[in-house]
Design a protein around this motif. Structure first.
Motif, short mmCIF file in Angstrom:
data_model
loop_
_atom_site.label_atom_id
_atom_site.label_comp_id
_atom_site.label_asym_id
_atom_site.label_seq_id
_atom_site.Cartn_x
_atom_site.Cartn_y
_atom_site.Cartn_z
N GLU A 31 0.81 -1.22 0.00
CA GLU A 31 0.00 0.00 0.00
C GLU A 31 0.84 1.27 0.00
O GLU A 31 0.37 2.33 -0.42
CB GLU A 31 -0.91 0.02 1.23
CG GLU A 31 -1.92 -1.12 1.27
CD GLU A 31 -2.72 -1.12 2.55
OE1 GLU A 31 -3.93 -0.84 2.48
OE2 GLU A 31 -2.13 -1.41 3.62
N VAL A 32 2.07 1.17 0.48
CA VAL A 32 2.95 2.35 0.59
C VAL A 32 4.39 1.90 0.33
O VAL A 32 4.80 0.82 0.75
CB VAL A 32 2.89 2.97 2.01
CG1 VAL A 32 3.79 4.21 2.08
CG2 VAL A 32 1.47 3.33 2.39
N LEU B 77 1.34 4.33 -6.20
CA LEU B 77 1.30 4.15 -4.75
C LEU B 77 1.88 5.38 -4.05
O LEU B 77 2.80 6.02 -4.57
CB LEU B 77 2.12 2.93 -4.34
CG LEU B 77 1.58 1.55 -4.71
CD1 LEU B 77 2.57 0.47 -4.29
CD2 LEU B 77 0.21 1.31 -4.08
N PRO B 78 1.38 5.69 -2.85
CA PRO B 78 1.99 6.75 -2.05
C PRO B 78 3.38 6.33 -1.58
O PRO B 78 3.68 5.14 -1.51
CB PRO B 78 1.04 6.92 -0.87
CG PRO B 78 0.31 5.62 -0.77
CD PRO B 78 0.21 5.08 -2.17
N VAL C 75 3.70 -2.02 3.94
CA VAL C 75 4.79 -1.19 3.44
C VAL C 75 5.89 -2.04 2.81
O VAL C 75 6.23 -3.11 3.32
CB VAL C 75 5.40 -0.36 4.59
CG1 VAL C 75 6.63 0.41 4.12
CG2 VAL C 75 4.36 0.60 5.16
N VAL C 76 6.45 -1.54 1.70
CA VAL C 76 7.68 -2.10 1.14
C VAL C 76 8.76 -1.02 1.22
O VAL C 76 8.53 0.12 0.81
CB VAL C 76 7.49 -2.56 -0.32
CG1 VAL C 76 8.84 -3.01 -0.92
CG2 VAL C 76 6.49 -3.71 -0.40
N LEU D 218 6.23 -5.55 4.68
CA LEU D 218 6.22 -6.79 3.90
C LEU D 218 7.62 -7.24 3.55
O LEU D 218 7.91 -8.44 3.50
CB LEU D 218 5.41 -6.59 2.62
CG LEU D 218 3.96 -6.13 2.80
CD1 LEU D 218 3.30 -5.94 1.44
CD2 LEU D 218 3.18 -7.13 3.64
N GLY D 219 8.51 -6.29 3.28
CA GLY D 219 9.88 -6.64 2.92
C GLY D 219 10.61 -5.45 2.31
O GLY D 219 10.12 -4.32 2.35
N VAL D 220 11.76 -5.74 1.74
CA VAL D 220 12.64 -4.73 1.16
C VAL D 220 12.92 -5.08 -0.29
O VAL D 220 13.11 -6.25 -0.64
CB VAL D 220 13.99 -4.68 1.93
CG1 VAL D 220 14.96 -3.69 1.30
CG2 VAL D 220 13.76 -4.36 3.41
N VAL D 221 12.94 -4.06 -1.14
CA VAL D 221 13.44 -4.21 -2.51
C VAL D 221 14.64 -3.29 -2.63
O VAL D 221 14.53 -2.08 -2.42
CB VAL D 221 12.39 -3.85 -3.57
CG1 VAL D 221 13.00 -3.91 -4.97
CG2 VAL D 221 11.19 -4.80 -3.48
#
Length: 216
Positions: free
Chosen positions: A68-69, A90-91, A118-119, A146-149
């Protein structure tokens, strides 16, 4: 050609990743490194920038479809989070390394509601400490991280262990192994230099890799 190799080639082509096993770089920590990464250069190379930001957006869609963010790390992840957020509709916001000492004393900039998914967008992961601090700040604020990219990771065991212990999932567009292979293919380094790069990755504090190397 997979995305890891494609991004590795692109980063090498603009000097965002620079390989110099014969003349190591000195990190602020005092560690000598055969590789230097400056992903800020991506922003000044429009073609590569488009490629990287689309890859970040695609990765978020594929792995974290309920996001979502997007939250960028300060400061290098901010622009990447903003551009990828624009692509995804996405914001976005960002997380400072610490709270401001004035105004509202925010550490997290941008609107974030408790429970939002959040990512985190990060440009570079070395030991993992910085991005874990960002994740912890978001969790403390009630976010569901949720995690990191990330764009690039050295793949050091220390970072792998720390991320696992913190319950943080990271997906990188490319990594040191892909860069080493692309470096050989592109003539940036010799095949014997790959062993030095991987020895550095496996144990950055052991400088014996500097005197290693062989005949191709």
């Amino acid at each position: 050609m997979d995305i890891r190799n494609t991004i590795a080639r692109s980063l090498l082509s603009i000097g965002a990743v620079f390989l110099r096993p014969q003349e190591p770089f000195l990190w602020a920590s005092g560690i000598k490194s055969p590789i230097y990464c400056d992903n800020r250069l991506i922003l000044t190379a429009p073609q590569v920038r488009d490629q990287v930001e689309q890859a970040i957006a695609d990765t978020v869609r594929q792995i974290y479809p309920t996001a979502e963010v997007l939250m960028g790390t300060s400061t290098a992840g901010i622009a990447h989070a903003a551009i990828a957020g624009h692509i995804l509709g996405l914001p976005m916001g960002y997380v400072r390394s610490g709270s401001k000492d004035h105004g509202r004393q925010n550490q997290i900039e941008g609107r974030l509601e408790p429970g939002q998914r959040v990512v985190v967008i990060e440009d570079l992961i070395s030991t993992g400490g910085s991005v874990i601090s960002v994740v912890e700040a978001l969790r403390d604020a009630g976010a569901d991280v949720l995690g990191v990219v990330s764009i690039f990771t050295y793949g050091m065991q220390k970072s792998v262990d720390r991320l696992a212990a913190a319950g943080v999932q990271n997906t990188s567009l490319t990594d040191l192994d892909a860069v080493a292979q692309a470096g050989v293919e592109g003539g940036y380094i010799t095949r014997s230099d790959v062993a030095r790069l991987l020895a550095f990755r496996d144990n950055p504090s052991d400088e014996s890799w500097i005197n290693k190397g062989g005949i191709d």
